[in-house]
Write a protein that holds these residues in place. Structure first.
Motif, PDB file in Angstrom:
ATOM      1  N   LEU A  99       0.825  -1.205   0.000  1.00 49.37           N
ATOM      2  CA  LEU A  99       0.000   0.000   0.000  1.00 49.37           C
ATOM      3  C   LEU A  99       0.864   1.261   0.000  1.00 49.37           C
ATOM      4  CD1 LEU A  99      -2.882  -1.058   2.404  1.00 49.37           C
ATOM      5  CD2 LEU A  99      -2.967  -0.819  -0.082  1.00 49.37           C
ATOM      6  N   VAL A 100       1.973   1.239   0.723  1.00 48.12           N
ATOM      7  CA  VAL A 100       2.894   2.383   0.726  1.00 48.12           C
ATOM      8  C   VAL A 100       3.439   2.603  -0.684  1.00 48.12           C
ATOM      9  CG1 VAL A 100       5.158   3.180   1.538  1.00 48.12           C
ATOM     10  CG2 VAL A 100       3.510   2.247   3.161  1.00 48.12           C
ATOM     11  N   LYS A 101       3.837   1.521  -1.352  1.00 45.33           N
ATOM     12  CA  LYS A 101       4.364   1.648  -2.717  1.00 45.33           C
ATOM     13  C   LYS A 101       3.279   2.128  -3.678  1.00 45.33           C
ATOM     14  CE  LYS A 101       7.149  -0.455  -6.246  1.00 45.33           C
ATOM     15  NZ  LYS A 101       7.922  -1.577  -6.725  1.00 45.33           N
ATOM     16  N   ALA A 102       2.054   1.610  -3.530  1.00 40.17           N
ATOM     17  CA  ALA A 102       0.949   2.032  -4.387  1.00 40.17           C
ATOM     18  C   ALA A 102       0.666   3.519  -4.194  1.00 40.17           C
ATOM     19  CB  ALA A 102      -0.300   1.202  -4.096  1.00 40.17           C
ATOM     20  N   ARG A 103       0.673   3.987  -2.955  1.00 40.27           N
ATOM     21  CA  ARG A 103       0.444   5.408  -2.674  1.00 40.27           C
ATOM     22  C   ARG A 103       1.545   6.260  -3.308  1.00 40.27           C
ATOM     23  NH1 ARG A 103      -0.808   3.692   2.841  1.00 40.27           N
ATOM     24  NH2 ARG A 103      -3.072   3.594   2.996  1.00 40.27           N
ATOM     25  N   LYS A 104       2.786   5.784  -3.217  1.00 38.56           N
ATOM     26  CA  LYS A 104       3.920   6.522  -3.789  1.00 38.56           C
ATOM     27  C   LYS A 104       3.762   6.648  -5.309  1.00 38.56           C
ATOM     28  CE  LYS A 104       8.950   6.561  -4.013  1.00 38.56           C
ATOM     29  NZ  LYS A 104       9.584   5.996  -5.174  1.00 38.56           N
ATOM     30  N   LEU A 105       3.387   5.559  -5.961  1.00 39.26           N
ATOM     31  CA  LEU A 105       3.192   5.597  -7.417  1.00 39.26           C
ATOM     32  C   LEU A 105       2.055   6.547  -7.800  1.00 39.26           C
ATOM     33  CD1 LEU A 105       3.672   1.839  -8.265  1.00 39.26           C
ATOM     34  CD2 LEU A 105       5.140   3.708  -8.999  1.00 39.26           C
ATOM     35  N   LEU A 106       0.967   6.497  -7.043  1.00 38.37           N
ATOM     36  CA  LEU A 106      -0.148   7.406  -7.324  1.00 38.37           C
ATOM     37  C   LEU A 106       0.282   8.861  -7.142  1.00 38.37           C
ATOM     38  CD1 LEU A 106      -3.157   5.514  -5.739  1.00 38.37           C
ATOM     39  CD2 LEU A 106      -2.769   5.954  -8.159  1.00 38.37           C
ATOM     40  N   GLN A 107       1.076   9.138  -6.114  1.00 38.24           N
ATOM     41  CA  GLN A 107       1.563  10.497  -5.893  1.00 38.24           C
ATOM     42  C   GLN A 107       2.434  10.953  -7.060  1.00 38.24           C
ATOM     43  OE1 GLN A 107       0.508  12.501  -3.454  1.00 38.24           O
ATOM     44  NE2 GLN A 107       1.605  14.108  -4.528  1.00 38.24           N
ATOM     45  N   GLU A 108       3.280  10.062  -7.564  1.00 36.94           N
ATOM     46  CA  GLU A 108       4.117  10.400  -8.725  1.00 36.94           C
ATOM     47  C   GLU A 108       3.256  10.748  -9.930  1.00 36.94           C
ATOM     48  OE1 GLU A 108       6.867   7.223  -9.497  1.00 36.94           O
ATOM     49  OE2 GLU A 108       7.812   7.401  -7.538  1.00 36.94           O
ATOM     50  N   LEU A 109       2.188   9.991 -10.130  1.00 32.68           N
ATOM     51  CA  LEU A 109       1.296  10.271 -11.258  1.00 32.68           C
ATOM     52  C   LEU A 109       0.626  11.631 -11.093  1.00 32.68           C
ATOM     53  CD1 LEU A 109      -0.321   6.780 -11.791  1.00 32.68           C
ATOM     54  CD2 LEU A 109       1.160   7.993 -13.376  1.00 32.68           C
ATOM     55  N   LEU A 110       0.190  11.926  -9.888  1.00 30.16           N
ATOM     56  CA  LEU A 110      -0.447  13.223  -9.648  1.00 30.16           C
ATOM     57  C   LEU A 110       0.538  14.366  -9.887  1.00 30.16           C
ATOM     58  CD1 LEU A 110      -2.529  12.347  -6.479  1.00 30.16           C
ATOM     59  CD2 LEU A 110      -3.399  12.805  -8.780  1.00 30.16           C
ATOM     60  N   GLU A 111       1.773  14.178  -9.503  1.00 31.73           N
ATOM     61  CA  GLU A 111       2.793  15.198  -9.720  1.00 31.73           C
ATOM     62  C   GLU A 111       3.115  15.364 -11.196  1.00 31.73           C
ATOM     63  OE1 GLU A 111       6.029  14.121  -7.169  1.00 31.73           O
ATOM     64  OE2 GLU A 111       4.869  14.559  -5.358  1.00 31.73           O
ATOM     65  N   MET A 112       3.049  14.281 -11.980  1.00 35.53           N
ATOM     66  CA  MET A 112       3.296  14.353 -13.427  1.00 35.53           C
ATOM     67  C   MET A 112       2.257  15.232 -14.097  1.00 35.53           C
ATOM     68  SD  MET A 112       4.362  10.504 -14.536  1.00 35.53           S
ATOM     69  CE  MET A 112       4.605  10.927 -16.266  1.00 35.53           C
ATOM     70  N   ASP A 113       1.019  15.136 -13.643  1.00 36.73           N
ATOM     71  CA  ASP A 113      -0.050  15.931 -14.250  1.00 36.73           C
ATOM     72  C   ASP A 113       0.160  17.421 -14.050  1.00 36.73           C
ATOM     73  OD1 ASP A 113      -1.385  13.759 -15.277  1.00 36.73           O
ATOM     74  OD2 ASP A 113      -2.752  13.566 -13.592  1.00 36.73           O
ATOM     75  N   ARG A 114       0.824  17.791 -12.969  1.00 35.96           N
ATOM     76  CA  ARG A 114       1.097  19.203 -12.695  1.00 35.96           C
ATOM     77  C   ARG A 114       2.279  19.718 -13.496  1.00 35.96           C
ATOM     78  NH1 ARG A 114       1.532  18.360  -6.641  1.00 35.96           N
ATOM     79  NH2 ARG A 114      -0.320  17.119  -6.405  1.00 35.96           N
TER      80      ARG A 114
END
Length: 115
Positions: A99-114
């Motif tokens: 879950l920690v790794k999944a959250r990290k990947l999702l955060q990276e995706l959100l940052e890419m959109d910005r």
């Protein structure tokens, strides 16, 4: 990546930036599997004219991708989302780490959109 798949992706992202005629020829050739001769006959032009138009359109699409990189960003995002889905599906006994790794990947995706 196969040329037809690559060209189709390029067209999906940047096709509207081509002229109407380029779009039509490109769609007939790559989308409907028409031959150069079939397109030429339908439009009353030579096979060479169709070939030249397709090459010009391909170069335009490749240049847009080289400058904007939308397909590369899309593929990175898709791979990260697939990894998140896999981690969440496998989240059993090792749930906290996954879950920690999944959250990290999702955060990276959100940052890419910005960016």
């Amino acid at each position: 990546m196969d040329k037809v798949i690559r060209m189709t992706l390029l067209y999906d992202f940047y096709g509207p930036l081509l002229t109407e005629r380029q779009q039509k020829f490109f769609d007939l050739y790559y989308g409907n599997d028409y031959s150069l001769g079939e397109i030429a006959e339908s439009y009353g032009v030579s096979r060479q004219a169709v070939h030249d138009m397709l090459k010009r359109a391909e170069n335009i699409l490749v240049n847009y991708e080289n400058k904007l990189g939308l397909i590369d960003k899309f593929l990175v995002q898709r791979n990260k989302l697939a990894e998140v889905a896999r981690l969440l599906n496998e989240a059993g006994e090792l749930a906290p780490q996954r879950l920690v790794k999944a959250r990290k990947l999702l955060q990276e995706l959100l940052e890419m959109d910005r960016g």
